[in-house]
Write an enzyme that holds these catalytic residues in place. Structure first.
Site, mmCIF file in Angstrom:
data_model
loop_
_atom_site.group_PDB
_atom_site.id
_atom_site.type_symbol
_atom_site.label_atom_id
_atom_site.label_comp_id
_atom_site.label_asym_id
_atom_site.label_seq_id
_atom_site.Cartn_x
_atom_site.Cartn_y
_atom_site.Cartn_z
ATOM 1 N N HIS A 140 0.860 -1.191 0.000
ATOM 2 C CA HIS A 140 0.000 0.000 0.000
ATOM 3 C C HIS A 140 0.894 1.238 0.000
ATOM 4 O O HIS A 140 1.490 1.571 1.020
ATOM 5 C CB HIS A 140 -0.914 -0.011 1.234
ATOM 6 N N ASN A 178 -6.404 0.889 -3.152
ATOM 7 C CA ASN A 178 -7.264 1.656 -2.235
ATOM 8 C C ASN A 178 -6.692 3.065 -2.036
ATOM 9 O O ASN A 178 -6.154 3.407 -0.996
ATOM 10 C CB ASN A 178 -7.478 0.924 -0.902
ATOM 11 N N ASN A 217 -5.481 -6.478 9.204
ATOM 12 C CA ASN A 217 -6.599 -7.273 8.694
ATOM 13 C C ASN A 217 -6.127 -8.117 7.517
ATOM 14 O O ASN A 217 -5.653 -7.557 6.539
ATOM 15 C CB ASN A 217 -7.723 -6.344 8.236
ATOM 16 N N ASP A 249 2.107 -7.060 2.695
ATOM 17 C CA ASP A 249 0.929 -6.254 3.055
ATOM 18 C C ASP A 249 1.371 -4.993 3.785
ATOM 19 O O ASP A 249 0.752 -4.572 4.767
ATOM 20 C CB ASP A 249 -0.083 -7.063 3.888
HETATM 21 ZN ZN LIG Z 1 -6.005 -7.047 2.173
#
Ligand SMILES: [Zn+2]
Length: 400
Positions: A58, A90, A254, A281
């Site tokens: 991310h 996102n 998460n 992640d």
């Molecule tokens: Zn995810």
């Protein structure tokens, strides 16, 4: 020209001493001893490997630059020996059409110090209501994902799978059922129904950050039946932490940390090949966000700087994972599953290289973190395998 001297490379599952000579952006020589008068990097005590490939990062830009930017995020990648990443969608604007994607592409073009391969979102603004405009983005994206939330609208997901199949994209699924949410059921209920859909459509389908036994059992079963198009990744934190170890918000992500029995199942899935790759992640947040009450603070921890050290120290050094497999799960398998540009350590390969110190332990400190996010549960831990040099496209992008 750059000469990497006195390092060891992995060959037939063994560490073999080799020098590597780079000209422009390519490896031009890999030999027992190279003598050449040029910039020389001392790789004594080091493993020289193709830079790692992390398909789950991310980067937060555009839209959330207070958490991370393309610049800080990719500098953190370089520090972690990661030379190629896939960036999650996102973002604001969300890459759901070319115009929105272009904002991210511009930032990558301007500031990225490693290779960044973006995902397009599965649905418009990841809202699970309308399919994104895939055709406008298809020449610039490397996969489809609504990571951060699951696709619960199965009719839409089926249409996305049909598109993915026709265009040879892999869908990366953050499998989470909206009703059960963070519970164990929340993950495997979604995994089970998505597997049924994949069996029907036949696209390449990749489950992100799997963390519970029932998910691994279902994926293993499908693979045993011959569905090699179904793959999954595991994250370092689910391999080395369980929910008993939670101390503060830097342990909140998460899927969340699970019971010890699920942690053991996660390791088992990595060791038996059900999970074919590691992904960090990496999910930076500001210190303000993470210092809120535990229940209120956002999910996610940073992880790109500690991914290689954790896997090397906890699995390779302890003899659980072979040297060859180490490269498979960190370099070759991610490339294969997402059809990314090939990388290797041969004459003619693009010089994307990580030089990691495997002889000396290093204690990870908050001060050294290059990500804007400082939300790591691994601060204060000591590992082998931290990076000494990272090269991307023949240029040094990180130097300890
Ligand atoms: Zn995810």
């Amino acid at each position: 020209m750059i000469l990497i001297k006195n390092g060891k490379i992995i060959k037939n599952n063994q560490l073999v001493k080799k020098d590597i000579l780079i000209d422009d952006n390519k490896i031009i020589k890999v030999e027992d001893e190279i003598i050449y008068d040029c910039e020389t990097l001392d790789a004594s005590d080091c493993l020289v490997m193709p830079g790692a490939v992390d398909v789950h990062v991310h980067l937060r830009e555009p839209g959330f630059e207070y958490k991370e930017t393309v610049k800080t995020g990719t500098m953190a990648c370089a520090k972690g020996g990661v030379t190629s990443i896939m960036s999650m969608p996102n973002l604001k604007p969300c890459p759901d059409n070319y115009e929105n994607l272009k904002v991210q592409l511009n930032a990558i073009e301007k500031d990225a110090v490693v290779n960044v391969y973006p995902f397009g979102s599965v649905t418009v603004n990841e809202e699970d209501k309308v399919l994104s405009d895939y055709d406008s983005m298809k020449d610039y994206i490397y996969g489809l994902s609504d990571d951060g939330r699951g696709v619960n609208n199965l009719q839409l997901l089926e249409q996305a799978m049909i598109y993915a199949k026709e265009n040879n994209f892999t869908i990366a699924s953050h499998a989470e059922d909206n009703v059960y949410k963070y519970s164990r059921e929340g993950e495997y209920v979604a995994v089970l129904r998505e597997i049924e859909l994949v069996k029907k459509i036949g696209c390449k389908y990749h489950f992100c950050h799997m963390s519970v036994k029932e998910s691994f059992d279902a994926i293993r079963q499908a693979q045993t039946e011959g569905y090699t198009n179904i793959t999954c990744e595991v994250a370092p934190h689910h391999l080395v932490l369980n929910k008993e170890m939670i101390k503060d918000a830097n342990y909140k992500m998460n899927p969340p940390l699970r019971d010890e029995s699920d942690r053991i199942e996660t390791i088992k899935a990595l060791l038996d090949g059900t999970a074919c790759m590691i992904a960090s992640d990496h999910a930076p947040h500001s210190e303000e966000e993470k210092s809120q009450e535990y229940d209120k603070c956002p999910n996610g921890i940073i992880g790109i700087e500690t991914m290689i050290p954790i896997i090397y120290t906890e699995f390779v050094k302890k003899g659980l994972i072979s040297l060859d497999r180490f490269l498979d799960i960190l370099v070759y398998n991610p490339i294969k599953v997402f059809n990314l540009p090939e990388r290797d350590l041969c004459v003619g390969s693009v010089a994307d290289i990580a030089v990691i110190d495997i002889e000396n332990e290093h204690k990870y400190s908050k001060e050294e973190i290059l990500s804007k996010g400082k939300n790591s549960p691994f601060i204060g831990n000591s590992y082998y395998g931290f990076t000494k040099y990272t090269l991307v496209n023949g240029e040094i992008v990180y130097k300890k």
